[in-house]
Design a protein around this motif. Structure first.
Motif, mmCIF file in Angstrom:
data_model
loop_
_atom_site.group_PDB
_atom_site.id
_atom_site.type_symbol
_atom_site.label_atom_id
_atom_site.label_comp_id
_atom_site.label_asym_id
_atom_site.label_seq_id
_atom_site.Cartn_x
_atom_site.Cartn_y
_atom_site.Cartn_z
ATOM 1 N N UNK A 11 0.809 -1.217 0.000
ATOM 2 C CA UNK A 11 0.000 0.000 0.000
ATOM 3 C C UNK A 11 0.846 1.273 0.000
ATOM 4 N N UNK A 12 2.084 1.180 0.439
ATOM 5 C CA UNK A 12 2.927 2.376 0.514
ATOM 6 C C UNK A 12 4.347 2.030 0.093
ATOM 7 N N UNK A 13 4.927 2.866 -0.753
ATOM 8 C CA UNK A 13 6.307 2.663 -1.178
ATOM 9 C C UNK A 13 7.165 3.891 -0.916
ATOM 10 N N UNK A 14 6.519 5.009 -0.641
ATOM 11 C CA UNK A 14 7.237 6.261 -0.453
ATOM 12 C C UNK A 14 6.849 6.948 0.843
ATOM 13 N N UNK A 15 7.793 7.699 1.358
ATOM 14 C CA UNK A 15 7.561 8.546 2.521
ATOM 15 C C UNK A 15 7.488 9.971 2.021
ATOM 16 N N UNK A 16 6.405 10.661 2.302
ATOM 17 C CA UNK A 16 6.256 12.067 1.950
ATOM 18 C C UNK A 16 6.371 12.856 3.241
ATOM 19 N N UNK A 17 7.305 13.794 3.258
ATOM 20 C CA UNK A 17 7.546 14.559 4.482
ATOM 21 C C UNK A 17 7.960 15.977 4.132
ATOM 22 N N UNK A 18 7.810 16.859 5.105
ATOM 23 C CA UNK A 18 8.274 18.236 4.960
ATOM 24 C C UNK A 18 9.586 18.400 5.704
ATOM 25 N N UNK A 19 10.509 19.077 5.059
ATOM 26 C CA UNK A 19 11.794 19.339 5.706
ATOM 27 C C UNK A 19 11.622 20.452 6.725
ATOM 28 N N UNK A 20 12.626 20.636 7.566
ATOM 29 C CA UNK A 20 12.541 21.689 8.578
ATOM 30 C C UNK A 20 12.465 23.069 7.961
ATOM 31 N N UNK A 21 12.953 23.222 6.722
ATOM 32 C CA UNK A 21 12.870 24.527 6.055
ATOM 33 C C UNK A 21 11.618 24.658 5.186
ATOM 34 N N UNK A 22 10.695 23.676 5.275
ATOM 35 C CA UNK A 22 9.393 23.787 4.620
ATOM 36 C C UNK A 22 9.268 23.125 3.259
ATOM 37 N N UNK A 23 10.319 22.535 2.727
ATOM 38 C CA UNK A 23 10.226 21.856 1.428
ATOM 39 C C UNK A 23 9.588 20.483 1.614
ATOM 40 N N UNK A 24 8.729 20.112 0.671
ATOM 41 C CA UNK A 24 8.086 18.807 0.714
ATOM 42 C C UNK A 24 8.877 17.854 -0.187
ATOM 43 N N UNK A 25 9.186 16.667 0.348
ATOM 44 C CA UNK A 25 9.949 15.682 -0.410
ATOM 45 C C UNK A 25 9.262 14.325 -0.362
ATOM 46 N N UNK A 26 9.517 13.539 -1.386
ATOM 47 C CA UNK A 26 9.020 12.170 -1.448
ATOM 48 C C UNK A 26 10.239 11.277 -1.612
ATOM 49 N N UNK A 27 10.403 10.344 -0.692
ATOM 50 C CA UNK A 27 11.563 9.464 -0.680
ATOM 51 C C UNK A 27 11.113 8.019 -0.602
ATOM 52 N N UNK A 28 11.920 7.096 -1.131
ATOM 53 C CA UNK A 28 11.557 5.688 -0.994
ATOM 54 C C UNK A 28 11.603 5.270 0.476
ATOM 55 N N UNK A 29 10.569 4.632 0.905
ATOM 56 C CA UNK A 29 10.481 4.187 2.295
ATOM 57 C C UNK A 29 11.609 3.214 2.623
ATOM 58 N N UNK A 30 12.082 2.499 1.635
ATOM 59 C CA UNK A 30 13.172 1.550 1.849
ATOM 60 C C UNK A 30 14.459 2.233 2.315
ATOM 61 N N UNK A 31 14.634 3.524 2.039
ATOM 62 C CA UNK A 31 15.829 4.257 2.486
ATOM 63 C C UNK A 31 15.866 4.393 4.006
ATOM 64 N N UNK A 32 14.721 4.199 4.660
ATOM 65 C CA UNK A 32 14.628 4.323 6.115
ATOM 66 C C UNK A 32 14.552 2.970 6.812
ATOM 67 N N UNK A 33 14.667 1.883 6.060
ATOM 68 C CA UNK A 33 14.468 0.545 6.613
ATOM 69 C C UNK A 33 15.392 0.248 7.787
ATOM 70 N N UNK A 34 16.636 0.687 7.725
ATOM 71 C CA UNK A 34 17.581 0.369 8.813
ATOM 72 C C UNK A 34 17.274 1.125 10.106
ATOM 73 N N UNK A 35 16.362 2.091 10.053
ATOM 74 C CA UNK A 35 16.010 2.873 11.236
ATOM 75 C C UNK A 35 14.714 2.412 11.891
ATOM 76 N N UNK A 36 14.097 1.360 11.365
ATOM 77 C CA UNK A 36 12.820 0.874 11.892
ATOM 78 C C UNK A 36 13.033 0.191 13.239
ATOM 79 N N UNK A 37 12.194 0.559 14.204
ATOM 80 C CA UNK A 37 12.162 -0.100 15.507
ATOM 81 C C UNK A 37 10.772 -0.704 15.679
ATOM 82 N N UNK A 38 10.530 -1.325 16.815
ATOM 83 C CA UNK A 38 9.194 -1.871 17.086
ATOM 84 C C UNK A 38 8.144 -0.769 17.122
ATOM 85 N N UNK A 39 8.547 0.451 17.441
ATOM 86 C CA UNK A 39 7.607 1.568 17.492
ATOM 87 C C UNK A 39 7.391 2.198 16.111
ATOM 88 N N UNK A 40 8.309 2.008 15.192
ATOM 89 C CA UNK A 40 8.223 2.620 13.867
ATOM 90 C C UNK A 40 9.512 3.367 13.554
#
Length: 75
Positions: A22-51
């Motif tokens: 259902x989801x392949x990308x993470x859409x987020x706003x940077x601290x300076x207000x830019x909106x970016x879309x990144x592959x969720x797989x780029x964050x895989x190594x940071x996943x914990x039981x909480x997310x």
């Protein structure tokens, strides 16, 4: 190379949607207000039981291709 900082708060149940297709990308706003879309797989190594939670520095090359994602201390 360009760098941006994201504050990501993604609960585990939403991250699990990637595995269901259902989801392949993470859409987020940077601290300076830019909106970016990144592959969720780029964050895989940071996943914990909480997310995925925390501040992340995202680095892009001159062609705006993702180079690296690094977890950083709070700003």
């Amino acid at each position: 190379m360009a760098k941006i900082v994201l504050n990501v708060a993604l609960p585990a149940f939403k991250y699990e949607a990637m595995y269901a297709g259902a989801a392949k990308n993470l859409v987020a706003s940077s601290l300076d207000g830019r909106k970016v879309q990144l592959p969720l797989s780029a964050f895989q190594r940071f996943v914990t039981h909480q997310g995925i939670y925390g501040f992340f520095e995202v680095e892009f090359d001159d062609m705006n291709k993702l180079v690296a994602v690094t977890k950083v201390k709070a700003f």
